[in-house]
Every structure is written in structure tokens, then in C-alpha cells.
Scaffold this active site. Structure first.
Site, PDB file in Angstrom:
ATOM      1  N   THR A 235      66.023  45.720  47.771  1.00  0.00           N
ATOM      2  CA  THR A 235      66.978  44.649  48.175  1.00  0.00           C
ATOM      3  C   THR A 235      67.567  44.689  49.763  1.00  0.00           C
ATOM      4  OG1 THR A 235      68.108  45.344  45.929  1.00  0.00           O
ATOM      5  CG2 THR A 235      69.642  44.286  47.587  1.00  0.00           C
ATOM      6  N   THR A 236      67.602  45.866  50.212  1.00  0.00           N
ATOM      7  CA  THR A 236      67.534  46.098  51.624  1.00  0.00           C
ATOM      8  C   THR A 236      66.794  45.240  52.610  1.00  0.00           C
ATOM      9  OG1 THR A 236      68.867  48.179  51.296  1.00  0.00           O
ATOM     10  CG2 THR A 236      68.588  47.533  53.612  1.00  0.00           C
TER      11      THR A 236
ATOM     12  N   TYR B 152      68.945  38.151  36.245  1.00  0.00           N
ATOM     13  CA  TYR B 152      69.101  36.544  35.826  1.00  0.00           C
ATOM     14  C   TYR B 152      68.716  36.417  34.430  1.00  0.00           C
ATOM     15  CZ  TYR B 152      69.530  31.680  35.983  1.00  0.00           C
ATOM     16  OH  TYR B 152      69.938  30.405  35.716  1.00  0.00           O
TER      17      TYR B 152
ATOM     18  N   TYR C  92      65.301  51.178  38.761  1.00  0.00           N
ATOM     19  CA  TYR C  92      66.410  50.889  39.670  1.00  0.00           C
ATOM     20  C   TYR C  92      67.568  50.058  38.885  1.00  0.00           C
ATOM     21  CZ  TYR C  92      68.620  48.515  43.928  1.00  0.00           C
ATOM     22  OH  TYR C  92      69.540  48.140  44.849  1.00  0.00           O
TER      23      TYR C  92
ATOM     24  N   ARG D 132      74.159  43.510  40.468  1.00  0.00           N
ATOM     25  CA  ARG D 132      73.012  42.404  40.999  1.00  0.00           C
ATOM     26  C   ARG D 132      72.388  41.705  39.797  1.00  0.00           C
ATOM     27  NH1 ARG D 132      71.840  41.591  46.813  1.00  0.00           N
ATOM     28  NH2 ARG D 132      73.093  42.934  47.960  1.00  0.00           N
TER      29      ARG D 132
ATOM     30  N   LYS E 215      66.853  55.352  40.374  1.00  0.00           N
ATOM     31  CA  LYS E 215      68.117  54.897  41.644  1.00  0.00           C
ATOM     32  C   LYS E 215      69.228  54.594  40.761  1.00  0.00           C
ATOM     33  CE  LYS E 215      69.132  52.302  45.583  1.00  0.00           C
ATOM     34  NZ  LYS E 215      68.421  51.059  46.503  1.00  0.00           N
TER      35      LYS E 215
ATOM     36  N   ILE F 279      68.774  57.092  47.934  1.00  0.00           N
ATOM     37  CA  ILE F 279      68.071  56.068  48.333  1.00  0.00           C
ATOM     38  C   ILE F 279      68.916  55.263  49.099  1.00  0.00           C
ATOM     39  CG2 ILE F 279      66.661  54.021  48.005  1.00  0.00           C
ATOM     40  CD1 ILE F 279      65.364  55.209  45.482  1.00  0.00           C
TER      41      ILE F 279
END
Length: 319
Positions: A48-49, A112, A137, A142, A166, A211
Site C-alpha cells: 500500500t505504501t 472491492y 495482510y 481499505r 500483518k 511492518i
């Protein structure tokens, strides 16, 4: 893969300032070298980052291959983000990561589509066939889907490649139960904090590291937070957690990740470029608030009586 523990950086993807915001490979190598000498144990590129949704297939491969090559002479483990809301795409990227020489992969819950538990299980069973170690994750804010304890345990039982989690749902009760239940598995299972500000609480219930977004600018701080806890120097780890809490929270409140951390990195002279649309830069007001929290944290961490050496960004100008 052996049980991994410590501070893992969720690395930004540096871009040039051209119209295409092309990937800055030279800067990427610099960042990896910076982490190799700063106590970071592993790097997650293209998470994501790392703005993975905006990277083309070729760019994703460029970032991952450059990271692996730059880290080859170091002790850094490389854990690319290979997740997708398309199982075929996630499998393809996981296979490519394995081919490039990644140590493991970070796979976000399919987003989604809002798949059922049965669909999520089938998704990870396909990924399990690749054979590359997988870190789940879980970030429902999100993805719109939360894995939950029972599904995580079912995934671990059905998918031997899954070696960790994570945890980015902020639910300490659930994270505690996952850690406890993981002791019943027939293999090591690592739980990492996915929220910098919750690292110490998650370590306290059995987590093994973080993380980290904040580690992009203060890798030695995050490394010392985890390392001091492992040494049972609890006053040290508590102090670092309290000193950095405001800055870590401000990173989340100031805009969509990675816009705030990139703004701070650029302010400190790391020159990683901006974010790709639809993410935009943060406002002057939010930047001022971030810098204020950075100043407070820096003052606390550099107090003369605090036995922390060389924890700040080497050679960078503080505000």
C-alpha cells in the site's frame, strides 16, 4: 522461511519529477542501502505504501527486481506485495516474485469484490500452490473485508505457505486471540503490527515486530522499539513507543498513506517525489501539524539522558 521478527519497512516507491512520474531506480537503491545499515530486517516493496495500485506490470517488476538486486549483498529479506482482487493476477505476481528471488510475499485480502469466506479460502489455496511463503495482510478499512480469527486459522490449516499476518485492523482482542491460537499450529507463525502506534501493545500480546510506514524516515527508532522489547528492556521500549506515538498517529490522520510519509521524506531531503493520482499532496495545515509532531518526537528521543544512539535520520535536516 525462518520465523521473521523485527522492524520491516513498508517502502515508498520513489518517483522522478517528470510528467510520467517514472520510477526512480537510483533513489530506490539509496533507500535500500539506508535500511541495510539502520537495523531494518526486511523490506516490503509494492505494498500500500508503495502505491501498488498505480504501478504497471512493468513498473511492479522493476521495483521488485531492483529491490532484490540492491539487497543481495545485505541481510535484508524482501517481501513484495503481490495481492490483487483478481486471483489470477495475485497468482501471477506471486509466481513472478518467486522467480525474481523474493523471500516471501505480502498478500492483501481481496478488496472491492467482497468475497465470501469460502472465496477467500479458495483464493489463498491457489496462491499456496506457488510455494512462496505468504504473509496475510488484513486491513478491512481499505478492503471492506475482515478476515477474522476463525478464517485466519482455517487459512493457516489449509495453506502451509502462510507464515504470518500483518494485522492492520486495530482490534487488540482479536490479535491476541490469533497469537494464542497460532501456538496450536504445527509451524511458526509471525504476527506483525500493521499500525506503527500499536506496535508495543501487539508485541506485548505475542507479536514479533512491525511492518512500518514510519520506518521510512526513522528505521533505527522502530528497530530499537522492537529490539528493546526483545531484550526485556521494557522501560526503553515503553519510552520509544510513547515518544513516537503522536507522530505515528499524525501520519495516519494527515491524509491517505503514503502522502504524509512522502511529504515528510521530501521535507527531510530524501527526495522521493510525490504520489500518483488519485492520491494528492497534503495541505499546508496538515504538513505543519506533522512537522510539529516530528519536532516533539525528535526532542524526546534526543534528550541527553536517553540511552538511544544514532536513531534519527543520518545526515538529514530536522525541522
Amino acid at each position: 522461511m525462518q520465523l521473521l521478527n523485527g522492524s520491516v519497512v513498508a517502502l515508498v516507491t520513489p518517483f522522478h519529477g517528470d510528467n510520467d512520474q517514472s520510477v526512480n531506480r537510483e533513489k530506490l537503491v539509496e533507500l535500500i542501502e539506508f535500511h541495510a545499515i539502520s537495523g531494518t530486517v526486511a523490506i516490503v516493496p509494492c505494498g500500500t505504501t508503495g502505491e501498488s495500485p498505480t504501478l504497471s506490470d512493468d513498473e511492479w517488476e522493476t521495483v521488485v527486481s531492483t529491490t532484490i538486486e540492491a539487497a543481495r549483498s545485505t541481510s535484508l529479506k524482501i517481501i513484495p506485495g503481490t495481492g490483487s482482487n483478481s486471483t489470477r493476477e495475485a497468482v501471477r505476481r506471486t509466481e513472478q516474485a518467486a522467480k525474481l528471488g523474493a523471500d516471501a510475499c505480502l498478500v492483501v485480502t481481496p478488496y472491492y469484490n467482497r468475497p465470501s469466506p469460502e472465496g477467500i479460502l479458495a483464493h489463498y489455496q491457489e496462491l499456496d500452490k506457488v510455494g512462496l511463503p505468504i504473509i496475510l495482510y488484513d486491513i478491512p478499512s481499505r478492503t471492506g473485508v475482515e478476515l477474522g480469527v476463525e478464517l485466519i486459522m482455517a487459512l493457516c490449516e489449509k495453506c502451509p505457505s502462510i507464515i504470518g499476518l500483518k494485522a492492520s485492523n486495530g482490534n487488540l482482542d482479536q490479535i491476541t486471540e490469533i497469537v494464542y491460537r497460532s501456538y496450536q499450529l504445527d509451524r511458526p507463525f509471525s504476527v506483525f503490527s500493521g499500525d506503527d502506534s500499536l506496535t508495543l501493545p501487539i508485541l506485548a500480546v505475542g507479536g514479533v515486530g512491525v511492518i512500518s510506514v514510519a520506518a521510512n524516515v526513522m528505521p533505527s527508532v522502530m528497530n530499537e522499539l522492537v529490539a528493546s522489547f526483545e531484550r526485556r528492556e521494557l522501560n526503553q521500549s515503553k519510552f520509544i513507543a510513547q515518544a513516537s506515538h503522536g507522530f505515528c498517529r499524525a501520519l495516519l490522520k494527515s491524509g491517505s498513506n503514503p502522502a504524509p510519509i512522502k511529504a515528510i521524506m521530501n521535507h527531510l531531503g530524501l527526495n522521493v517525489g510525490g504520489c500518483r493520482l488519485p492520491l494528492s499532496g497534503i495541505s499546508n495545515e496538515k504538513m505543519a501539524a506533522l512537522l510539529h509532531e516530528l519536532q516533539i518526537m525528535t526532542a524526546k528521543l534526543t534528550a541527553p539522558h536517553i540511552p538511544i544512539d544514532d536513531i534519527l535520520i543520518k545526515g538529514q535536516k530536522l525541522p
